[in-house]
Design a protein around this motif. Structure first.
Motif, mmCIF file in Angstrom:
data_model
loop_
_atom_site.group_PDB
_atom_site.id
_atom_site.type_symbol
_atom_site.label_atom_id
_atom_site.label_comp_id
_atom_site.label_asym_id
_atom_site.label_seq_id
_atom_site.Cartn_x
_atom_site.Cartn_y
_atom_site.Cartn_z
ATOM 1 N N PRO A 47 1.018 -1.306 0.170
ATOM 2 C CA PRO A 47 -0.010 0.004 -0.035
ATOM 3 C C PRO A 47 1.044 1.257 0.027
ATOM 4 O O PRO A 47 1.957 1.410 0.661
ATOM 5 C CB PRO A 47 -0.837 -0.229 1.447
ATOM 6 C CG PRO A 47 0.117 -0.986 2.099
ATOM 7 C CD PRO A 47 0.605 -2.077 1.125
ATOM 8 N N ALA A 48 0.496 2.259 -0.759
ATOM 9 C CA ALA A 48 1.224 3.455 -0.950
ATOM 10 C C ALA A 48 1.057 4.138 0.402
ATOM 11 O O ALA A 48 -0.043 4.440 0.917
ATOM 12 C CB ALA A 48 0.715 4.192 -2.219
ATOM 13 N N ARG A 150 0.693 13.544 -7.111
ATOM 14 C CA ARG A 150 0.558 12.733 -8.508
ATOM 15 C C ARG A 150 1.993 12.922 -9.106
ATOM 16 O O ARG A 150 2.941 13.860 -9.083
ATOM 17 C CB ARG A 150 -0.135 14.231 -9.319
ATOM 18 C CG ARG A 150 -0.568 13.886 -10.883
ATOM 19 C CD ARG A 150 -1.365 14.892 -11.463
ATOM 20 N NE ARG A 150 -1.828 14.743 -12.677
ATOM 21 C CZ ARG A 150 -2.692 13.828 -13.163
ATOM 22 N NH1 ARG A 150 -3.514 13.394 -12.404
ATOM 23 N NH2 ARG A 150 -2.990 13.587 -14.473
ATOM 24 N N ILE A 151 2.121 11.728 -10.040
ATOM 25 C CA ILE A 151 3.459 11.458 -10.540
ATOM 26 C C ILE A 151 2.822 11.174 -12.155
ATOM 27 O O ILE A 151 2.295 10.353 -12.351
ATOM 28 C CB ILE A 151 4.456 10.258 -10.057
ATOM 29 C CG1 ILE A 151 4.733 10.703 -8.681
ATOM 30 C CG2 ILE A 151 5.415 9.876 -10.806
ATOM 31 C CD1 ILE A 151 5.333 9.586 -7.700
ATOM 32 N N VAL A 156 -1.785 9.377 -6.885
ATOM 33 C CA VAL A 156 -1.681 8.486 -5.913
ATOM 34 C C VAL A 156 -2.210 8.639 -4.207
ATOM 35 O O VAL A 156 -1.678 9.958 -4.000
ATOM 36 C CB VAL A 156 0.067 8.055 -5.513
ATOM 37 C CG1 VAL A 156 0.213 6.796 -4.860
ATOM 38 C CG2 VAL A 156 0.679 7.728 -7.076
ATOM 39 N N ARG A 157 -2.862 7.812 -3.875
ATOM 40 C CA ARG A 157 -3.567 8.028 -2.452
ATOM 41 C C ARG A 157 -2.958 7.269 -1.694
ATOM 42 O O ARG A 157 -2.779 5.997 -1.854
ATOM 43 C CB ARG A 157 -5.083 8.115 -2.762
ATOM 44 C CG ARG A 157 -5.469 9.308 -3.701
ATOM 45 C CD ARG A 157 -7.004 9.196 -3.755
ATOM 46 N NE ARG A 157 -7.661 10.240 -4.556
ATOM 47 C CZ ARG A 157 -7.635 10.237 -5.820
ATOM 48 N NH1 ARG A 157 -7.095 9.419 -6.512
ATOM 49 N NH2 ARG A 157 -7.896 11.364 -6.446
ATOM 50 N N ARG A 158 -3.178 7.528 -0.359
ATOM 51 C CA ARG A 158 -2.719 6.649 0.656
ATOM 52 C C ARG A 158 -3.251 5.203 0.749
ATOM 53 O O ARG A 158 -4.667 5.166 0.629
ATOM 54 C CB ARG A 158 -2.808 7.081 2.204
ATOM 55 C CG ARG A 158 -2.297 6.045 3.306
ATOM 56 C CD ARG A 158 -2.164 6.964 4.531
ATOM 57 N NE ARG A 158 -1.104 6.256 5.533
ATOM 58 C CZ ARG A 158 -0.575 6.728 6.510
ATOM 59 N NH1 ARG A 158 -0.827 8.131 6.735
ATOM 60 N NH2 ARG A 158 0.071 6.269 7.319
ATOM 61 N N VAL A 170 3.211 0.221 -11.373
ATOM 62 C CA VAL A 170 2.066 0.594 -11.735
ATOM 63 C C VAL A 170 1.240 0.834 -10.305
ATOM 64 O O VAL A 170 1.714 0.348 -9.435
ATOM 65 C CB VAL A 170 1.292 -0.508 -12.249
ATOM 66 C CG1 VAL A 170 1.368 -1.915 -11.376
ATOM 67 C CG2 VAL A 170 -0.488 -0.153 -12.696
ATOM 68 N N VAL A 171 0.410 1.750 -10.386
ATOM 69 C CA VAL A 171 -0.650 2.117 -8.992
ATOM 70 C C VAL A 171 -1.841 1.816 -9.395
ATOM 71 O O VAL A 171 -2.386 2.511 -10.166
ATOM 72 C CB VAL A 171 -0.302 3.651 -8.617
ATOM 73 C CG1 VAL A 171 -0.986 4.188 -7.469
ATOM 74 C CG2 VAL A 171 1.279 3.831 -8.372
ATOM 75 N N LEU A 172 -2.480 1.060 -8.533
ATOM 76 C CA LEU A 172 -3.910 0.865 -8.518
ATOM 77 C C LEU A 172 -4.533 1.225 -7.377
ATOM 78 O O LEU A 172 -4.156 1.167 -6.299
ATOM 79 C CB LEU A 172 -3.961 -0.850 -8.622
ATOM 80 C CG LEU A 172 -3.070 -1.609 -9.501
ATOM 81 C CD1 LEU A 172 -3.456 -3.145 -9.326
ATOM 82 C CD2 LEU A 172 -3.551 -1.124 -10.980
#
Length: 217
Positions: A47-48, A150-151, A156-158, A170-172
């Motif tokens: 998780p981000a 933002r990238i 991108v959120r927590r 990749v970010v899902l």
């Protein structure tokens, strides 16, 4: 959608190619192609924890190490200012601290350093550049930990699911990640069937029902 994917989902996602996850998600979530592992063989999934930092400064990254939960991936973006590619915002000392905290890896839209040591330590690090130039630690620098960043074209959120391999990152979105991983497994199974058809003598034109070369009239 926000939230946190189930605890076992990063482990499942880590076994899948990022390209497959990107396709399974409807071709969303791919970070800029320059963001790659600093050494071959690095992989991460988790998780981000988004981080915003001034370029050329890493105080907010130090703070993020101690705000993170075990298994988190730090995802670092930069505000306005100097070129973040020209600074080594992260190095061996921070990697050791992150490993002690159980952090799963780093994705950063700027430079890092100590690339050989990061590989030796086994800390997955994805960045567009390696730079020996050091950073400041300005207590007045504007940044944040845990707020969306933002990238490239990706927000991108927590809690979003971050997966990285040799192809990139990749970010899902957290609310979609479970379904994407299931679809990605199905795509991988279908691809194995394609390999079997190719081994049996079919062509890619046959498999994908593509038009062949037209003969001259």
């Amino acid at each position: 959608m926000t939230g946190t994917p189930p605890a076992d989902l990063p482990r499942e996602a880590a076994a899948l190619p990022t390209a497959t996850l990107h396709e399974a998600a409807g071709k969303i979530g791919a970070l800029p192609s320059a963001v790659k592992p600093v050494r071959p063989g690095m992989r991460l999934a988790g998780p981000a924890l988004p981080v915003l930092s001034p370029p050329g400064d890493n105080l907010w990254l130090h703070r993020a190490i101690y705000a993170a939960q075990p298994g988190d991936v730090l995802v670092v973006a930069f505000g306005e200012g100097s070129d973040p590619l020209e600074f080594g915002h992260w190095g061996e000392v921070m990697a050791v601290a992150a490993l002690e905290r159980g952090i799963a890896g780093l994705v950063i839209d700027g430079g890092v350093r100590d690339a050989d040591q990061l590989a030796t330590r086994g800390f997955p690090t994805f960045a567009p550049s390696v730079s020996i130039r050091g950073t400041a630690k300005d207590p007045e620098g504007t940044g944040a930990v845990g707020e969306p960043v933002r990238i490239g074209e990706v927000d991108v959120r927590r809690g979003d699911l971050v997966v990285g391999d040799g192809d990139g990152v990749v970010v899902l979105p957290a609310g979609l990640a479970g379904g994407v991983v299931r679809t990605a497994h199905e795509r991988e199974t279908a691809e194995q069937e394609i390999f079997a058809r190719l081994a049996a003598g079919e062509s890619t034109l046959d498999v994908y029902r593509l038009p062949g070369e037209r003969s001259a009239s």
